[in-house]
Design an enzyme around this catalytic site. Structure first.
Site, PDB file in Angstrom:
ATOM      1  N   TYR A  46       1.078   4.110   6.514  1.00 33.94           N
ATOM      2  CA  TYR A  46       2.432   3.577   6.407  1.00 33.94           C
ATOM      3  C   TYR A  46       3.467   4.706   6.462  1.00 33.94           C
ATOM      4  O   TYR A  46       4.528   4.575   7.090  1.00 33.94           O
ATOM      5  CB  TYR A  46       2.609   2.822   5.090  1.00 33.94           C
ATOM      6  CG  TYR A  46       2.009   1.442   5.040  1.00 33.94           C
ATOM      7  CD1 TYR A  46       1.553   0.785   6.181  1.00 33.94           C
ATOM      8  CD2 TYR A  46       1.916   0.771   3.830  1.00 33.94           C
ATOM      9  CE1 TYR A  46       1.016  -0.485   6.109  1.00 33.94           C
ATOM     10  CE2 TYR A  46       1.377  -0.503   3.747  1.00 33.94           C
ATOM     11  CZ  TYR A  46       0.925  -1.126   4.889  1.00 33.94           C
ATOM     12  OH  TYR A  46       0.408  -2.386   4.798  1.00 33.94           O
ATOM     13  N   LYS A  67       0.839  -1.209   0.000  1.00 37.89           N
ATOM     14  CA  LYS A  67       0.000   0.000   0.000  1.00 37.89           C
ATOM     15  C   LYS A  67       0.869   1.252   0.000  1.00 37.89           C
ATOM     16  O   LYS A  67       0.378   2.344  -0.259  1.00 37.89           O
ATOM     17  CB  LYS A  67      -0.961  -0.010   1.180  1.00 37.89           C
ATOM     18  CG  LYS A  67      -2.103  -1.000   1.017  1.00 37.89           C
ATOM     19  CD  LYS A  67      -3.153  -0.866   2.100  1.00 37.89           C
ATOM     20  CE  LYS A  67      -2.678  -1.306   3.459  1.00 37.89           C
ATOM     21  NZ  LYS A  67      -2.330  -2.742   3.502  1.00 37.89           N
TER      22      LYS A  67
END
Length: 348
Positions: free
Chosen positions: A139, A107
């Protein structure tokens, strides 16, 4: 110290490190019994409680392989960044940490769930040099907490980006291998067609995956290889495949014939939405260890991966150049998982 020691990545890493003779502490909100792992109970959302749980520990290497899914990406960022921050703040007083490894995923390149596989994406195969997308992503927030703490406290870091991870864990939020095993057994039980639920792009395109055991070796390699310090890495098995081949391999393992695929998406989340009572009956009849379908299968996550509208493959050249050469055939990774699930009485 392994953070998220009971998850797919954490448990595989614990097994490897214990086998290598490491003293391993496993941190989780609700630690499970793992051979050779000393449990540490802590809720990383609670900074004071985390600091209290860590005050007598002096780990030299920390592996972070946990996250909490929230209802929006803004909440994902707030909660998961705070968890990394609270962990590293809690470890700071001991001054023992020399390296921290953070596990994220693809991702990084595909975008968060709210914008998954949409908009302008980097070309595949994904390479670490492609950097970040111009969208909020938890992230990135986790990485920023890691980078700030490393600069402040003087430890090295590594970031590991697996593709979909194959491994064994109960109660995991992202578990394609076990989800497909459960789906196959439900199809066998009911006579439903074992049909690929995803997109034509995934059915026909190339893809790759990551065995949790290979990822564990990659984490250990980065933590003990000076040249790998302060680097981000993709990490996949090393082979590529098409689902129109793999689907038949999985079907035949369960004694099924793969159903024809007509190109339409039929999400598992819809197909399996009423199957909890059926799974409970199967579990009771077969004496299985986990009768709760929701603790084994994560259809929403499998749908996200198999429904992508683009081909996704991952470049491993950076790791290869630095000396990591381990390889794992992905069909064998699935079959090893299915054997382990059967041995532990999680599937019949």
């Amino acid at each position: 110290m392994i953070v998220g020691a009971s998850g797919i990545v954490g448990s595989a890493t614990a097994t490897l490190l214990v086998g290598e003779g490491w003293e391993v502490h496993g941190l989780a909100r609700r630690p499970t019994g793992q051979p050779g792992v000393r449990p540490v109970a802590a809720d990383l959302q609670d900074a004071p409680a985390t600091a209290g749980a860590l005050k007598d520990l002096k780990p030299d290497v920390v592996f972070i392989s946990t996250w909490l899914r929230q209802q929006s990406e803004a909440e994902n960022i707030r909660v998961n960044a705070a968890m990394v921050r609270n962990l590293l703040d809690g470890l700071r007083p001991a001054g023992s940490v020399r390296h921290v490894a953070l596990v994220t995923g693809l991702k990084h390149y595909l975008g968060p769930f709210e914008a998954y596989g949409k908009g302008k994406l980097p070309l595949t195969p994904f390479r670490e040099s492609q950097g970040r997308l111009d969208v909020p992503n938890f992230y990135y927030a986790q990485e920023d907490e890691l980078f700030a703490a490393a600069k402040r406290d003087g430890f090295s870091w590594s970031v590991h980006r697996p593709h979909t991870v194959i491994g064994k864990a109960v109660g995991n939020a992202m578990n394609m291998g076990t989800t497909l095993a459960v789906y196959a057994i439900l199809c066998r039980e009911t006579g439903r067609p074992f049909r690929f639920p995803g997109s034509a792009a995934q059915w026909n395109g190339l893809t790759d995956m990551t065995d949790a055991r290979l990822l564990a070796h990659h984490l250990l390699w980065a933590a003990t290889t000076p040249e790998a310090a302060n680097e981000d890495f993709n990490v996949v098995n090393g082979d590529v495949f098409r689902w129109n081949w793999m689907w038949g391999r999985i079907a035949h393992w369960f004694g099924l014939e793969p159903a024809p695929f007509d190109g339409t998406v039929q999400p598992l989340e819809q197909v399996m939405k009423d199957d909890a009572p059926l799974w409970r009956r199967i579990a009771e009849r077969e004496g299985l260890a986990e009768p709760d379908l929701a603790r084994l299968a994560s259809p929403w996550h499998t749908d996200a991966d198999l429904g992508r509208p683009i081909e996704v493959v991952t470049d491993m050249s950076k790791s290869r150049r630095l000396g990591f050469t381990r390889y794992q055939p992905t069909d064998d990774a699935f079959f090893d998982l299915f054997e382990a699930l059967r041995a532990d009485r999680l599937i019949p």
